[in-house]
Design an enzyme around this catalytic site. Sequence first.
Site, PDB file in Angstrom:
ATOM      1  N   GLY A  29      -6.514  -4.130  -4.637  1.00 38.14           N
ATOM      2  CA  GLY A  29      -5.878  -5.034  -3.691  1.00 38.14           C
ATOM      3  C   GLY A  29      -6.863  -5.628  -2.709  1.00 38.14           C
ATOM      4  O   GLY A  29      -8.044  -5.262  -2.668  1.00 38.14           O
ATOM      5  N   ASP A  81      -6.971   3.599  -0.932  1.00 34.23           N
ATOM      6  CA  ASP A  81      -6.174   2.493  -1.450  1.00 34.23           C
ATOM      7  C   ASP A  81      -5.314   1.909  -0.340  1.00 34.23           C
ATOM      8  O   ASP A  81      -5.021   2.574   0.662  1.00 34.23           O
ATOM      9  CB  ASP A  81      -5.282   2.984  -2.597  1.00 34.23           C
ATOM     10  CG  ASP A  81      -4.803   1.863  -3.514  1.00 34.23           C
ATOM     11  OD1 ASP A  81      -5.142   0.692  -3.259  1.00 34.23           O
ATOM     12  OD2 ASP A  81      -4.082   2.162  -4.488  1.00 34.23           O
ATOM     13  N   GLY A  82      -4.893   0.687  -0.541  1.00 34.80           N
ATOM     14  CA  GLY A  82      -3.980   0.038   0.383  1.00 34.80           C
ATOM     15  C   GLY A  82      -2.536   0.351   0.039  1.00 34.80           C
ATOM     16  O   GLY A  82      -2.245   1.233  -0.769  1.00 34.80           O
ATOM     17  N   THR A  83      -1.622  -0.379   0.651  1.00 30.14           N
ATOM     18  CA  THR A  83      -0.200  -0.153   0.406  1.00 30.14           C
ATOM     19  C   THR A  83       0.581  -1.428   0.700  1.00 30.14           C
ATOM     20  O   THR A  83       0.098  -2.326   1.390  1.00 30.14           O
ATOM     21  CB  THR A  83       0.326   1.010   1.269  1.00 30.14           C
ATOM     22  OG1 THR A  83       1.653   1.356   0.855  1.00 30.14           O
ATOM     23  CG2 THR A  83       0.351   0.646   2.751  1.00 30.14           C
ATOM     24  N   GLY A  95       2.229  -1.201  -5.660  1.00 25.56           N
ATOM     25  CA  GLY A  95       2.398  -1.833  -6.962  1.00 25.56           C
ATOM     26  C   GLY A  95       2.520  -3.333  -6.920  1.00 25.56           C
ATOM     27  O   GLY A  95       2.779  -3.964  -7.942  1.00 25.56           O
ATOM     28  N   GLU A 103      -3.022   3.878 -10.156  1.00 29.40           N
ATOM     29  CA  GLU A 103      -3.155   4.280  -8.758  1.00 29.40           C
ATOM     30  C   GLU A 103      -2.505   5.638  -8.524  1.00 29.40           C
ATOM     31  O   GLU A 103      -3.062   6.500  -7.834  1.00 29.40           O
ATOM     32  CB  GLU A 103      -2.521   3.225  -7.849  1.00 29.40           C
ATOM     33  CG  GLU A 103      -3.299   1.916  -7.786  1.00 29.40           C
ATOM     34  CD  GLU A 103      -2.580   0.830  -7.015  1.00 29.40           C
ATOM     35  OE1 GLU A 103      -3.232  -0.186  -6.705  1.00 29.40           O
ATOM     36  OE2 GLU A 103      -1.373   0.978  -6.731  1.00 29.40           O
TER      37      GLU A 103
END
EC number: 5.3.1.6
Length: 223
Positions: A29, A81-83, A95, A103
């Site tokens: 992302g 990771d992002g969200t 997602g 992920e």
Amino acid sequence: MMHEKLKKAVGWAALEYVSSGMIIGVGTGSTTDHFIDALGTVKHKIEGVVSSSEQSTTKLKSMGILLFNLNDVDGLDIYVDGTDEINSNMQMIKGGGAALTREKVLAAAANKFICIADTSKQVDILGNFPLPIEVIPMAHAWVARELVHLTGGLPKYRQGVITDNGNIILDIYNLKILDAIALEKIINNIPGVVTVGLFANRCADIALISSDLGIEEISRSIK
């Protein structure tokens, strides 16, 4: 422009959790892209990385960062990771970039999951962002009907998107997720579902949240 500055700030802030000799899981992302940029400055210190998507793999290779296959390592020291959304229980919807299955695997394999996001991703109740589900192509119509029955939400086929695993994405709209752990289990039990983009059973251990005031570090409380 300000939004992009917040993403960059939190991506680089995650570098503080990187130590020499680590094997690091890298998400997917726009915010994670900034972390990859930061990681490139210490690539000589780490053992290497495991990527969650072809998109991230391409960027990591361009930075000259050593890549491992998850099957060739015992585990990950950290996963960054992002969200798309995160609540106060450190549960997330992920997602939006269609990389949710890989992920989720990397998050499960990591000793520590560090979520990086700007303050716009913080929510009281998950569900305003459509909930992504990776589904095998031959089952998507049946799975969609089951999702209506089981969740009351509105599933929509994400047009033109094929995951790195060769599957399709259904996004569920109109959800108000009050019990994310239970819903994650219910959806994952539907035959044909590869996984749902609820990260509730394996939530974040640390969230780094950027705002105009700086970076806030939130640690998951162990109950």
